[in-house]
Design a protein around this motif. Structure first.
Motif, PDB file in Angstrom:
ATOM      1  N   ARG A 120      -6.532  -7.792   4.044  1.00 49.07           N
ATOM      2  CA  ARG A 120      -5.621  -6.711   3.653  1.00 49.07           C
ATOM      3  C   ARG A 120      -5.061  -5.986   4.870  1.00 49.07           C
ATOM      4  NH1 ARG A 120      -8.978  -3.447  -0.884  1.00 49.07           N
ATOM      5  NH2 ARG A 120      -7.255  -3.668  -2.350  1.00 49.07           N
TER       6      ARG A 120
ATOM      7  N   PHE B 166       0.866  -1.174   0.000  1.00 49.36           N
ATOM      8  CA  PHE B 166       0.000   0.000   0.000  1.00 49.36           C
ATOM      9  C   PHE B 166       0.907   1.229   0.000  1.00 49.36           C
ATOM     10  CE2 PHE B 166      -3.423  -2.778   1.666  1.00 49.36           C
ATOM     11  CZ  PHE B 166      -4.459  -2.329   0.866  1.00 49.36           C
TER      12      PHE B 166
ATOM     13  N   ASP C  78      -1.809  -5.421   0.151  1.00 49.06           N
ATOM     14  CA  ASP C  78      -2.853  -5.214  -0.854  1.00 49.06           C
ATOM     15  C   ASP C  78      -3.107  -6.520  -1.599  1.00 49.06           C
ATOM     16  OD1 ASP C  78      -4.702  -4.187  -2.540  1.00 49.06           O
ATOM     17  OD2 ASP C  78      -3.412  -2.684  -3.454  1.00 49.06           O
TER      18      ASP C  78
END
Length: 473
Positions: free
Chosen positions: A200, A140, A188
């Protein structure tokens, strides 16, 4: 005159509060609403325990693809927020906190020291290790208002090594150094699924070790692996330690700790003749015999709940994490890293221990150990409700380990059968029912042992003795 008026007001106030007290008890049902009691009616939990429809993350039928996800959603233990992200509701958080406590005990027993590192990691660190590009879309990534690049850490090898390097050289007397944290991690996932098994956002325990030599680092590696084995044994989970690929983390040696399960995404090869076991990723395609004893390899599936790596100097050489030798010369530290999926262990244990309809917890992780079911309101057994109060109050005194671990299901407008079904679905290890035998000359309670399926009838004192050896952590 004023003194007489004050005395009169005081008498009227006392009379008013005395009148209120019975109302409070009546409102709570059978007098169970005393301060300090843990009442089922007061728990924050979706009222969906008796609903038969099962909704997926997006609210559509058919999306619940594994037992743990289905059971945890139906019981109101978790609630979907967005794909791969969940609210952990109070029962689940209690179980997580208990698991963290057990992990802390095992890590500290081998010399681990707990710290906390930022979840927001500078891109520069990841670029120096060349994992910024290697990790690809799993990271991320974000930019701040000054256009600085960051990622939400899925793991912290770079961060902890930079920390050690920034503090200057360690002394060889300080090694081995074992630092660990238990924090939220972010990844992710292209297709989050299976509830808490592949999300996640998740909780992970990650430990990083620093040693003076490869030999010392391998000894530390074995020590941590033994602690992992002891942890899973304490939880009563059947596990297998398998040879594994080092993947994007890298290093010279790696093992996974797997819970065998049909829903598992990892394929494992296990030899029945010796201790060899491996993830198929580490075995040559088509290999059917064990490389150590030439025995037959059998394939099974597993859920990865732990992963260990001997890293060597992969990160310490990049970030110049060093120590001073006995000759006062700098040398690069040898490293290891060791992960445990905290929320994955929780979900995986439910996956492998539970029935299709009812959650079963490892004993140490059950949110509450005991749930007491008073008689139904209006039943003839209701006249013995005082015995339930005495049992509840006495349990904490007779068995100190159960303080804060006993629930009272005060929803007496419901039948015993409905409340017993709810208790079974939530998996309380012991459910105590005030049934017909509560009216006997020597009152007996029905004690249902959820994890064994056995039921016994015991007096109040018999229950104290029965539960006296219960382990809560």
């Amino acid at each position: 005159m004023m003194e007489m008026l004050l005395r009169q007001c005081s008498k009227e106030f006392l009379h008013f509060t005395a009148c209120l007290q019975p109302c409070r008890l009546q409102h709570c049902g059978q007098g169970h609403g005393r301060p300090g009691r843990l009442l089922v009616s007061r728990l924050f939990q979706p009222a969906n325990l008796r609903e038969e429809r099962e909704l997926g993350v997006e609210g559509r039928q058919g999306e619940l693809t594994c037992r743990s996800q289905r059971l945890m959603l139906r019981a109101g233990l978790i609630h979907p927020a967005s794909p791969g992200c969940y609210y952990y509701l109070p029962h689940t958080l209690r179980a997580v906190e208990k698991l963290v406590r057990v992990i802390d005990q095992e890590m500290r027993a081998i010399g681990g020291q707990k710290l906390n590192m930022p979840s927001l990691c500078a891109a520069d660190l990841w670029k120096r290790s060349e994992r910024w590009d290697l990790m690809g879309k799993e990271l991320f990534r974000l930019r701040d208002r000054h256009n600085g690049e960051y990622c939400l850490g899925p793991t912290h090898e770079e961060a902890v090594t930079e920390l050690i390097a920034s503090l200057g050289s360690l002394s060889y007397r300080q090694l081995p150094l074992m630092l660990y944290q238990i924090t939220r991690k972010f990844r992710d996932e292209p297709k989050p699924r299976f509830g808490l098994l592949r999300g996640r956002e998740f909780y992970m325990k990650d430990m990083y070790t620093f040693d003076v030599s490869e030999e010392a680092a391998r000894q530390t590696y074995d020590t941590v692996c033994q602690a992992y084995c002891h942890l899973f044994e304490r939880l009563g989970l059947s596990f297998v330690k398998v040879r594994a690929d080092t993947g994007s983390i890298g290093g010279k040696l790696s093992h996974e700790f797997q819970l065998p399960a049909d829903i598992g995404e990892d394929r494992l090869l296990i030899c029945a003749n010796c201790s060899f076991s491996a993830n198929v990723e580490t075995v040559q395609a088509g290999e059917a015999d064990c490389p150590e004893c030439h025995g037959k390899l059998t394939e099974t599936k597993g859920i990865e709940v732990g992963h260990t790596f001997y890293l060597g100097t992969k990160y310490s050489s990049i970030f110049s994490a060093s120590y001073n030798t006995p000759q006062n010369k700098p040398a690069v530290t040898e490293m290891g890293c060791f992960g445990l999926g905290v929320t994955r262990i929780l979900a995986a244990s439910i996956e492998v221990l539970s029935t299709e309809d009812s959650i079963r917890w490892p004993g140490l992780l059950a949110p509450y150990q005991v749930c007491i079911l008073p008689p139904k309101k209006g039943s003839k057994e209701e006249e013995a409700a005082g015995l339930v109060d005495a049992l509840y109050d006495g349990l904490g005194e007779a068995v100190p380990a159960l303080r804060g671990e006993v629930l009272l299901d005060d929803r007496t407008q419901l039948t015993i059968g409905k409340r017993l079904k709810d208790a079974s679905r939530l998996g309380y290890p012991y459910v105590i029912v005030a049934g017909r035998r509560i009216l006997e000359d020597q009152p007996h309670f029905e004690v249902c042992c959820q994890n064994t399926g056995k039921t016994v009838f015991l007096t109040r004192e018999g229950i104290f003795d029965f539960l006296s050896n219960i382990q809560t952590g």
